[in-house]
Design a protein around this motif. Structure first.
Motif, short mmCIF file in Angstrom:
data_model
loop_
_atom_site.label_atom_id
_atom_site.label_comp_id
_atom_site.label_asym_id
_atom_site.label_seq_id
_atom_site.Cartn_x
_atom_site.Cartn_y
_atom_site.Cartn_z
N CYS A 111 13.04 50.88 1.24
CA CYS A 111 14.30 50.82 0.52
C CYS A 111 15.46 50.91 1.49
CB CYS A 111 14.32 51.99 -0.47
SG CYS A 111 15.91 52.28 -1.22
N GLN A 112 16.32 49.89 1.50
CA GLN A 112 17.45 49.87 2.41
C GLN A 112 18.74 49.58 1.66
OE1 GLN A 112 18.12 50.12 5.84
NE2 GLN A 112 16.14 51.14 6.08
N MET A 113 19.85 49.88 2.32
CA MET A 113 21.13 49.75 1.65
C MET A 113 22.08 48.85 2.45
SD MET A 113 23.18 52.69 -0.19
CE MET A 113 24.91 53.02 -0.21
N VAL A 114 22.88 48.08 1.73
CA VAL A 114 23.94 47.28 2.34
C VAL A 114 25.27 47.84 1.84
CG1 VAL A 114 25.00 44.99 2.53
CG2 VAL A 114 22.51 45.21 2.47
N PHE A 115 26.15 48.17 2.76
CA PHE A 115 27.41 48.82 2.39
C PHE A 115 28.52 47.81 2.17
CE2 PHE A 115 24.84 51.84 4.64
CZ PHE A 115 24.98 53.00 3.90
N GLN A 116 29.59 48.32 1.56
CA GLN A 116 30.71 47.47 1.19
C GLN A 116 31.41 46.84 2.38
OE1 GLN A 116 33.61 49.40 -1.25
NE2 GLN A 116 35.04 47.73 -1.15
N ASP A 117 31.75 47.69 3.32
CA ASP A 117 32.67 47.25 4.35
C ASP A 117 31.94 46.95 5.64
OD1 ASP A 117 34.70 46.78 6.06
OD2 ASP A 117 35.55 48.79 6.00
N PRO A 118 31.76 45.68 5.97
CA PRO A 118 31.01 45.36 7.19
C PRO A 118 31.77 45.79 8.44
CG PRO A 118 31.94 43.35 6.26
CD PRO A 118 32.26 44.47 5.29
N TYR A 119 33.08 46.05 8.32
CA TYR A 119 33.84 46.51 9.47
C TYR A 119 33.48 47.95 9.78
CZ TYR A 119 36.53 42.31 8.80
OH TYR A 119 36.89 41.01 8.68
N GLY A 120 33.26 48.73 8.73
CA GLY A 120 32.95 50.14 8.91
C GLY A 120 31.48 50.43 9.11
N SER A 121 30.59 49.54 8.65
CA SER A 121 29.18 49.91 8.66
C SER A 121 28.44 49.46 9.91
CB SER A 121 28.48 49.39 7.40
OG SER A 121 28.50 47.99 7.36
N LEU A 122 29.09 48.71 10.78
CA LEU A 122 28.42 48.32 12.03
C LEU A 122 29.06 49.06 13.20
CD1 LEU A 122 28.13 44.44 11.61
CD2 LEU A 122 26.34 46.14 11.28
N HIS A 123 28.22 49.54 14.11
CA HIS A 123 28.73 50.27 15.26
C HIS A 123 29.53 49.31 16.16
CE1 HIS A 123 28.96 52.68 18.80
NE2 HIS A 123 28.27 53.66 18.25
N PRO A 124 30.80 49.65 16.45
CA PRO A 124 31.64 48.68 17.17
C PRO A 124 31.20 48.41 18.61
CG PRO A 124 32.79 50.78 16.89
CD PRO A 124 31.53 50.86 16.07
N ARG A 125 30.44 49.32 19.18
CA ARG A 125 30.08 49.12 20.59
C ARG A 125 28.61 48.77 20.76
NH1 ARG A 125 33.00 53.23 24.45
NH2 ARG A 125 32.15 51.70 25.89
N ARG A 126 27.98 48.33 19.68
CA ARG A 126 26.60 47.87 19.81
C ARG A 126 26.51 46.40 19.44
NH1 ARG A 126 23.17 52.75 17.36
NH2 ARG A 126 23.87 54.26 18.90
N THR A 127 25.73 45.68 20.21
CA THR A 127 25.55 44.26 19.90
C THR A 127 24.69 44.14 18.65
OG1 THR A 127 23.53 44.12 21.19
CG2 THR A 127 25.59 43.60 22.34
N VAL A 128 24.71 42.95 18.07
CA VAL A 128 23.87 42.65 16.92
C VAL A 128 22.43 42.99 17.25
CG1 VAL A 128 23.00 40.74 15.52
CG2 VAL A 128 25.45 40.88 16.07
N ASP A 129 22.00 42.61 18.45
CA ASP A 129 20.62 42.87 18.86
C ASP A 129 20.31 44.37 18.86
OD1 ASP A 129 18.09 41.82 20.21
OD2 ASP A 129 18.76 43.37 21.62
N ALA A 130 21.24 45.17 19.39
CA ALA A 130 21.01 46.61 19.46
C ALA A 130 20.94 47.22 18.05
CB ALA A 130 22.13 47.28 20.27
N VAL A 131 21.79 46.73 17.16
CA VAL A 131 21.79 47.23 15.78
C VAL A 131 20.44 46.94 15.11
CG1 VAL A 131 22.77 46.77 13.49
CG2 VAL A 131 24.28 47.11 15.44
N LEU A 132 19.94 45.73 15.35
CA LEU A 132 18.72 45.32 14.67
C LEU A 132 17.46 45.95 15.29
CD1 LEU A 132 19.43 41.56 13.91
CD2 LEU A 132 19.84 43.54 12.48
N THR A 133 17.47 46.11 16.62
CA THR A 133 16.24 46.65 17.24
C THR A 133 16.12 48.17 17.07
OG1 THR A 133 17.43 46.59 19.32
CG2 THR A 133 15.79 44.88 18.97
N GLU A 134 17.26 48.83 16.82
CA GLU A 134 17.20 50.29 16.69
C GLU A 134 16.23 50.70 15.58
OE1 GLU A 134 20.74 52.33 15.36
OE2 GLU A 134 20.16 54.11 16.52
N ALA A 135 16.37 50.03 14.41
CA ALA A 135 15.49 50.38 13.29
C ALA A 135 14.04 50.13 13.65
CB ALA A 135 15.88 49.56 12.07
#
Lengths: 293, 253
Positions: B83-107
């Motif tokens: 079960c996962q969640m998608v938040f309203q504000d994509p500006y607030g929910s992504l870490h500003p100093r992590r690349t897309v790759d880092a965000v995805l591989t962390e999980a």
């Protein structure tokens, strides 16, 4: 500072009706970027009488910058060129001090979120009183009476209690009504409302917009309603400008919006899901059609 | 729907923030493959229900079961995989100093999954090509960011997605793209959705049923057909529908 090609000449509306309240000619707002100057508003011209004009567009279309440029609120490194004539005066030639007398008193602005535009450490009553004192020198008793009257005009009947509240103690809809009361207290001729209800629930949006509409009509003011929301603008305005990439792509009477011809406007109208939605897929804008981004 | 597996079962859920009860006595079942909306105004408690399910609002009582497995009050790694969640504000929910790759591989790393293809596969599922993999959020548009946020939610292959106003921070043209994407992903991956929104037409596009919330309670559960014919039983639902309809119809007179 800015070019003023036609000085303070009064201009007729496009239909030759009542003398214009505001005339905007070839307005351009430019910001420097590493890749060269970006024209966020690109040669915009329109005439406004004592009517309700809607400016619609998506983020980055230049709609908010247009509102800010009219009030000369664009700070360097932003650059503004073009002509702005308001009530027969050339706004571009006014000094900053003269401009301060126009802002609020003759043209006022309501912004999106009352939580950010109200001062959090002043009571509602003090803020409205401050707005009043900035433009007039009323006595203490008169201030109190006018604050009460202002709150009642936006249908906040329990005015004395509300005047003592701080912004965090009021709801979003109430905050926006307070904002409107404050903006209307110096009796301006033009109200610029930039996404005035986007932060509010739909049920409250209608209430706030109807209230603003009543006040603007009753006082014979001009209104510029800036929004991303086409149905909302169509409902509360007489005329609509659709902006995209700094330019007006379509200009029409609000009642004629459904007959819009520009592919961008048509695309925007089609992309909104409807209450009786049965489409399996929503049409997506083909941005290449008009060189958009 | 279909096989009658219950993806989400909520029983008598009450959620508090300190002294304040944000949700009171909410019960709701969502079948596998179904898409259900929680609608209501600000403060109605709709987002709080999602927060309780994901564990972001730990002060709750009642029962929450996800695919038959009860949720406890502690962080639950196995549950995060379903079960996962998608938040309203994509500006607030992504870490500003992590690349897309880092965000995805962390999980993937947290869950000990070694699958080199999964990042690029998930990106392509949400309509982003390989060029986006090493970008930072500020190099993406709002719509692209929301696609990344959806990819982040999908990377663990969950079966239930909680969507909290996933398109209300986006422009209408971008909203249409993301709504189409969510509809397609649900069909392709057999996902179950619980969507929180204040936008009734979005519900009509994406869901089969809606639960109307007010003051922390569900006042009515109705099929989306009610949005078309206005056949709501509860007076509050009717007024919410009427106000929204009044707003909506002006675009298309």
């Amino acid at each position: 500072m800015m070019a003023s090609p036609e000085g303070s000449e009064m201009r007729q509306g496009p239909e030759g009706a009542a003398p214009g309240l505001l005339s905007v000619r070839d307005l351009t707002v430019t910001f420097p970027t590493p890749r060269g100057p970006a024209r966020v508003v690109d040669g915009l011209s329109f005439e406004l009488g004592r009517e309700r004009l809607g400016i619609v567009g998506e983020s980055g279309s230049g709609k908010s910058m247009t509102g800010r440029a009219i009030l000369r609120l664009i700070r360097p490194p932003g650059r503004v060129t073009g002509g702005l004539t308001f009530e027969g005066r050339d706004l571009t030639s006014l000094s900053e001090r003269q401009m301060r007398a126009v802002r609020g008193a003759r043209i006022s602005m309501v912004m999106q979120d009352p939580r950010y535009s109200l001062n959090p450490v002043m009571t509602v009553g003090e803020q409205i009183a401050e707005a009043l004192r900035t433009h007039e020198r009323p006595g203490r008793a008169e201030v109190r009476a006018r604050v009460r009257e202002a709150l009642r005009s936006v249908r906040l009947d329990d005015a004395d209690r509300i005047a003592r509240l701080y912004p965090h103690e009021v709801s979003g809809g109430m905050g926006q009504r307070i904002m409107i009361a404050m903006m209307l207290i110096p009796k301006p001729a033009l109200l610029i409302a930039d996404e005035p209800t986007s932060a509010l629930d739909v049920s409250i949006q209608g209430e706030v917009l109807r209230l603003m509409d009543d006040l603007v009509r009753a006082r014979g003011m001009g209104l510029i309603l800036i929004s991303h929301d086409l149905p909302l603008v169509a409902r509360y305005c007489d005329r609509i400008l659709v902006m995209h990439a700094g330019r007006v792509v379509e200009s029409c009477a609000a009642s004629e919006l459904h007959r819009a011809t520009h592919p961008y406007t048509r695309g925007l109208l089609a992309a909104v899901p409807r209450m009786d939605e049965t489409r399996a897929e929503l049409p997506v804008l083909d941005r290449s059609a008009w060189g958009g981004t | 729907m279909g096989r009658d597996v219950t993806a989400l079962r909520i029983r008598d859920l009450t959620v508090s923030y300190g002294e304040t009860r944000a949700v009171e006595g909410v019960s709701l079942d969502v079948a596998e493959g179904e898409s259900v909306a929680l609608v209501g105004e600000s403060g109605s408690g709709k987002s709080t229900v999602l927060k309780a399910i994901t564990g972001l609002a730990p002060d709750w009582t009642g029962g929450i079961e996800i695919f038959g497995r009860p949720r406890g009050h502690r962080p639950d790694k196995a549950l995060a995989a379903t079960c996962q969640m998608v938040f309203q504000d994509p500006y607030g929910s992504l870490h500003p100093r992590r690349t897309v790759d880092a965000v995805l591989t962390e999980a993937l790393r947290i869950h000990g999954i070694r699958d080199d293809d999964r990042v690029s596969r998930t990106l392509s599922e949400v309509g982003l090509d390989a060029r986006f993999r090493f970008r930072y959020p500020h190099q993406l548009s709002g719509g692209q960011r929301q696609r990344v946020a959806i990819a982040r939610a999908l990377i663990l292959r969950p079966r239930l997605l909680l969507l909290d106003e996933p398109t209300s921070a986006l422009d209408v043209s971008v909203q249409a793209e993301i709504l189409n994407l969510l509809k397609r992903l649900r069909a392709e991956l057999g996902l179950t959705y619980l969507l929180v929104t204040h936008d009734l037409p979005v519900v009509g596009f994406l869901c089969e049923r809606l639960a109307v919330m007010r003051g922390g309670r569900i006042v009515e559960v109705a099929p989306v057909a009610a949005l078309r014919d206005g056949a709501f039983a509860d007076p509050y639902s009717r007024s919410l529908h009427a106000e929204s309809l009044r707003h909506d119809t002006e675009a298309d007179p």
